[in-house]
Motif scaffolding. Structure first.
Motif, PDB file in Angstrom:
ATOM      1  N   GLU A  57     -10.895 -23.360  -2.928  1.00  0.00           N
ATOM      2  CA  GLU A  57     -10.468 -24.094  -1.743  1.00  0.00           C
ATOM      3  C   GLU A  57      -9.266 -23.402  -1.109  1.00  0.00           C
ATOM      4  O   GLU A  57      -8.537 -22.671  -1.773  1.00  0.00           O
ATOM      5  N   SER A  58      -9.093 -23.630   0.182  1.00  0.00           N
ATOM      6  CA  SER A  58      -8.011 -22.974   0.912  1.00  0.00           C
ATOM      7  C   SER A  58      -6.651 -23.491   0.439  1.00  0.00           C
ATOM      8  O   SER A  58      -6.447 -24.706   0.305  1.00  0.00           O
ATOM      9  N   LYS A  59      -5.755 -22.570   0.190  1.00  0.00           N
ATOM     10  CA  LYS A  59      -4.438 -22.939  -0.319  1.00  0.00           C
ATOM     11  C   LYS A  59      -3.385 -22.014   0.279  1.00  0.00           C
ATOM     12  O   LYS A  59      -3.532 -20.778   0.232  1.00  0.00           O
ATOM     13  N   THR A  60      -2.356 -22.580   0.838  1.00  0.00           N
ATOM     14  CA  THR A  60      -1.252 -21.798   1.395  1.00  0.00           C
ATOM     15  C   THR A  60      -0.127 -21.719   0.378  1.00  0.00           C
ATOM     16  O   THR A  60       0.332 -22.750  -0.136  1.00  0.00           O
ATOM     17  N   ILE A  61       0.305 -20.518   0.084  1.00  0.00           N
ATOM     18  CA  ILE A  61       1.356 -20.321  -0.912  1.00  0.00           C
ATOM     19  C   ILE A  61       2.497 -19.514  -0.296  1.00  0.00           C
ATOM     20  O   ILE A  61       2.317 -18.807   0.702  1.00  0.00           O
ATOM     21  N   THR A  62       3.673 -19.627  -0.890  1.00  0.00           N
ATOM     22  CA  THR A  62       4.842 -18.827  -0.503  1.00  0.00           C
ATOM     23  C   THR A  62       5.383 -18.161  -1.759  1.00  0.00           C
ATOM     24  O   THR A  62       5.833 -18.847  -2.690  1.00  0.00           O
ATOM     25  N   ASN A  63       5.297 -16.848  -1.809  1.00  0.00           N
ATOM     26  CA  ASN A  63       5.790 -16.081  -2.943  1.00  0.00           C
ATOM     27  C   ASN A  63       7.243 -15.678  -2.681  1.00  0.00           C
ATOM     28  O   ASN A  63       7.534 -14.986  -1.701  1.00  0.00           O
ATOM     29  N   LEU A  64       8.133 -16.112  -3.549  1.00  0.00           N
ATOM     30  CA  LEU A  64       9.556 -15.821  -3.390  1.00  0.00           C
ATOM     31  C   LEU A  64       9.920 -14.520  -4.085  1.00  0.00           C
ATOM     32  O   LEU A  64       9.463 -14.250  -5.200  1.00  0.00           O
ATOM     33  N   GLU A  65      10.755 -13.751  -3.443  1.00  0.00           N
ATOM     34  CA  GLU A  65      11.152 -12.449  -3.963  1.00  0.00           C
ATOM     35  C   GLU A  65      12.667 -12.296  -3.887  1.00  0.00           C
ATOM     36  O   GLU A  65      13.287 -12.587  -2.858  1.00  0.00           O
ATOM     37  N   SER A  66      13.271 -11.864  -4.982  1.00  0.00           N
ATOM     38  CA  SER A  66      14.694 -11.506  -5.007  1.00  0.00           C
ATOM     39  C   SER A  66      14.786 -10.019  -5.284  1.00  0.00           C
ATOM     40  O   SER A  66      14.076  -9.511  -6.160  1.00  0.00           O
ATOM     41  N   ARG A  67      15.649  -9.325  -4.562  1.00  0.00           N
ATOM     42  CA  ARG A  67      15.679  -7.862  -4.697  1.00  0.00           C
ATOM     43  C   ARG A  67      17.094  -7.319  -4.563  1.00  0.00           C
ATOM     44  O   ARG A  67      17.956  -7.902  -3.929  1.00  0.00           O
ATOM     45  N   LEU A  68      17.289  -6.154  -5.163  1.00  0.00           N
ATOM     46  CA  LEU A  68      18.512  -5.380  -5.024  1.00  0.00           C
ATOM     47  C   LEU A  68      18.113  -4.004  -4.499  1.00  0.00           C
ATOM     48  O   LEU A  68      17.279  -3.330  -5.104  1.00  0.00           O
ATOM     49  N   GLY A  69      18.676  -3.608  -3.373  1.00  0.00           N
ATOM     50  CA  GLY A  69      18.280  -2.363  -2.747  1.00  0.00           C
ATOM     51  C   GLY A  69      19.420  -1.398  -2.546  1.00  0.00           C
ATOM     52  O   GLY A  69      20.609  -1.769  -2.582  1.00  0.00           O
ATOM     53  N   LEU A  70      19.069  -0.153  -2.301  1.00  0.00           N
ATOM     54  CA  LEU A  70      20.017   0.917  -2.022  1.00  0.00           C
ATOM     55  C   LEU A  70      19.543   1.621  -0.756  1.00  0.00           C
ATOM     56  O   LEU A  70      18.389   2.061  -0.684  1.00  0.00           O
ATOM     57  N   SER A  71      20.418   1.742   0.249  1.00  0.00           N
ATOM     58  CA  SER A  71      20.026   2.275   1.558  1.00  0.00           C
ATOM     59  C   SER A  71      20.862   3.489   1.930  1.00  0.00           C
ATOM     60  O   SER A  71      22.062   3.543   1.648  1.00  0.00           O
ATOM     61  N   LEU A  72      20.210   4.441   2.600  1.00  0.00           N
ATOM     62  CA  LEU A  72      20.868   5.649   3.119  1.00  0.00           C
ATOM     63  C   LEU A  72      20.765   5.622   4.643  1.00  0.00           C
ATOM     64  O   LEU A  72      19.702   5.321   5.199  1.00  0.00           O
ATOM     65  N   PHE A  73      21.858   5.968   5.323  1.00  0.00           N
ATOM     66  CA  PHE A  73      21.864   6.056   6.780  1.00  0.00           C
ATOM     67  C   PHE A  73      21.833   7.525   7.205  1.00  0.00           C
ATOM     68  O   PHE A  73      22.507   8.366   6.622  1.00  0.00           O
ATOM     69  N   PHE A  74      21.040   7.801   8.220  1.00  0.00           N
ATOM     70  CA  PHE A  74      20.933   9.179   8.686  1.00  0.00           C
ATOM     71  C   PHE A  74      20.635   9.214  10.186  1.00  0.00           C
ATOM     72  O   PHE A  74      20.357   8.186  10.791  1.00  0.00           O
ATOM     73  N   PHE A 104      19.370   5.098  11.929  1.00  0.00           N
ATOM     74  CA  PHE A 104      18.225   5.007  11.033  1.00  0.00           C
ATOM     75  C   PHE A 104      18.684   4.735   9.595  1.00  0.00           C
ATOM     76  O   PHE A 104      19.712   5.234   9.155  1.00  0.00           O
ATOM     77  N   GLU A 105      17.853   3.964   8.904  1.00  0.00           N
ATOM     78  CA  GLU A 105      18.189   3.574   7.528  1.00  0.00           C
ATOM     79  C   GLU A 105      16.928   3.616   6.672  1.00  0.00           C
ATOM     80  O   GLU A 105      15.886   3.089   7.063  1.00  0.00           O
ATOM     81  N   MET A 106      17.018   4.243   5.515  1.00  0.00           N
ATOM     82  CA  MET A 106      15.906   4.281   4.567  1.00  0.00           C
ATOM     83  C   MET A 106      16.408   3.799   3.216  1.00  0.00           C
ATOM     84  O   MET A 106      17.508   4.175   2.790  1.00  0.00           O
ATOM     85  N   GLY A 107      15.601   2.944   2.548  1.00  0.00           N
ATOM     86  CA  GLY A 107      16.059   2.380   1.292  1.00  0.00           C
ATOM     87  C   GLY A 107      14.953   2.172   0.281  1.00  0.00           C
ATOM     88  O   GLY A 107      13.757   2.232   0.596  1.00  0.00           O
ATOM     89  N   ILE A 108      15.367   1.957  -0.930  1.00  0.00           N
ATOM     90  CA  ILE A 108      14.462   1.592  -2.028  1.00  0.00           C
ATOM     91  C   ILE A 108      14.979   0.292  -2.630  1.00  0.00           C
ATOM     92  O   ILE A 108      16.172  -0.037  -2.508  1.00  0.00           O
ATOM     93  N   PHE A 109      14.105  -0.472  -3.261  1.00  0.00           N
ATOM     94  CA  PHE A 109      14.543  -1.721  -3.863  1.00  0.00           C
ATOM     95  C   PHE A 109      13.746  -2.033  -5.119  1.00  0.00           C
ATOM     96  O   PHE A 109      12.628  -1.545  -5.318  1.00  0.00           O
ATOM     97  N   TYR A 110      14.360  -2.851  -5.961  1.00  0.00           N
ATOM     98  CA  TYR A 110      13.727  -3.370  -7.176  1.00  0.00           C
ATOM     99  C   TYR A 110      14.087  -4.848  -7.282  1.00  0.00           C
ATOM    100  O   TYR A 110      15.204  -5.247  -6.947  1.00  0.00           O
ATOM    101  N   GLY A 111      13.119  -5.646  -7.739  1.00  0.00           N
ATOM    102  CA  GLY A 111      13.411  -7.073  -7.868  1.00  0.00           C
ATOM    103  C   GLY A 111      12.335  -7.815  -8.626  1.00  0.00           C
ATOM    104  O   GLY A 111      11.564  -7.215  -9.387  1.00  0.00           O
ATOM    105  N   LEU A 112      12.304  -9.111  -8.404  1.00  0.00           N
ATOM    106  CA  LEU A 112      11.327 -10.002  -9.043  1.00  0.00           C
ATOM    107  C   LEU A 112      10.556 -10.747  -7.964  1.00  0.00           C
ATOM    108  O   LEU A 112      11.150 -11.266  -7.016  1.00  0.00           O
ATOM    109  N   LEU A 113       9.222 -10.792  -8.122  1.00  0.00           N
ATOM    110  CA  LEU A 113       8.347 -11.474  -7.181  1.00  0.00           C
ATOM    111  C   LEU A 113       7.630 -12.601  -7.913  1.00  0.00           C
ATOM    112  O   LEU A 113       6.894 -12.356  -8.877  1.00  0.00           O
ATOM    113  N   SER A 114       7.855 -13.819  -7.464  1.00  0.00           N
ATOM    114  CA  SER A 114       7.201 -14.987  -8.064  1.00  0.00           C
ATOM    115  C   SER A 114       5.940 -15.292  -7.269  1.00  0.00           C
ATOM    116  O   SER A 114       6.009 -15.763  -6.137  1.00  0.00           O
ATOM    117  N   VAL A 115       4.772 -15.021  -7.868  1.00  0.00           N
ATOM    118  CA  VAL A 115       3.485 -15.257  -7.226  1.00  0.00           C
ATOM    119  C   VAL A 115       2.930 -16.574  -7.762  1.00  0.00           C
ATOM    120  O   VAL A 115       2.723 -16.722  -8.976  1.00  0.00           O
TER     121      VAL A 115
END
Length: 221
Positions: free
Chosen positions: A204-221, A60-71
């Motif tokens: 009108e209908s529009k399909t978009i792709t939001n790009l996200e870059s992130r740095l995370g920290l994970s704990l295994f247990f 099992f792995e639990m983590g948190i992350f922070y980054g930038l989301l381009s909407v």
């Protein structure tokens, strides 16, 4: 007759003694050559000791992350979130993720001088998804002469939901990253993700792709 027999006996005795001396000399000479050869080809190597990080046996792995989301149409904004993963095997894992962000005004709103397409609350964006991941290119990073750490690349793909502008949108996601194990229970995660959905915010209908870059920290247990 006896003299002839005596001479034959003495000759055989001398011949046997000569063979024994030759054999002993050959053995001594060969042993000496082997010792000298071993001294010549044996290198004087001082082996270094490397401490390799052992991975935790827990799945099992639990983590948190922070980054930038381009909407698309709403700028690039901070994003924070949490992840929870279960590692099925060494290569495959299942990951659940939840993220939150606050979008900016569109360029049209900024240039129009007062037009508000969305309220302040509607600019809040959140998402959740479940993805299947695959680890590959397992390797090691050498930090010093005595420390080396495990790492690998991975890819993920899945689906979920995006809550934006007071509406829910079915969202597919995909991405790739690098996981670096600092200890047997702690890992750093650097990744890129893409979130795709279709909206009708502008009529009108529009399909978009939001790009996200992130740095995370994970704990295994």
């Amino acid at each position: 007759m006896e003299s002839w027999i005596q001479r034959l006996f003495l000759s055989a005795l001398l011949l046997g003694l000569t063979g024994i001396n030759s054999s002993a000399y050959a053995q001594d000479d060969g042993s000496s050559d082997d010792d000298e050869l071993e001294q010549i080809i044996t290198p004087d190597i001082k082996r270094r000791t490397i401490k390799e990080d052992d991975l935790d046996s827990e799945n099992f792995e639990m983590g948190i992350f922070y980054g930038l989301l381009s909407v698309e149409d709403f700028g690039t904004n901070d994003v924070v979130g949490i992840t929870f993963a279960y590692h099925i095997t060494e290569d495959f894992f299942v990951e659940a993720a939840y993220g939150m962000s606050k979008t900016e005004k569109t360029s049209y709103e900024l240039l129009s001088g007062g037009v508000e397409l969305l309220t302040d609350d509607e600019r809040d964006l959140s998402y959740y998804n479940i993805s299947l991941g695959y680890n590959f290119l397992h390797g090691q990073v050498f930090i010093s002469d005595k420390w080396t750490f495990n790492n690998h690349f991975y890819i993920v793909a899945g689906a979920g939901n995006t809550d934006f502008a007071a509406k829910d949108y079915f969202t597919t996601n995909f991405g790739a990253g690098l996981r670096f194990y600092t200890t047997d229970w702690l890992a750093l995660d650097l990744s890129m993700r893409g979130h795709s959905f279709t909206h009708e915010l502008f009529g009108e209908s529009k399909t978009i792709t939001n790009l996200e870059s992130r740095l995370g920290l994970s704990l295994f247990f």
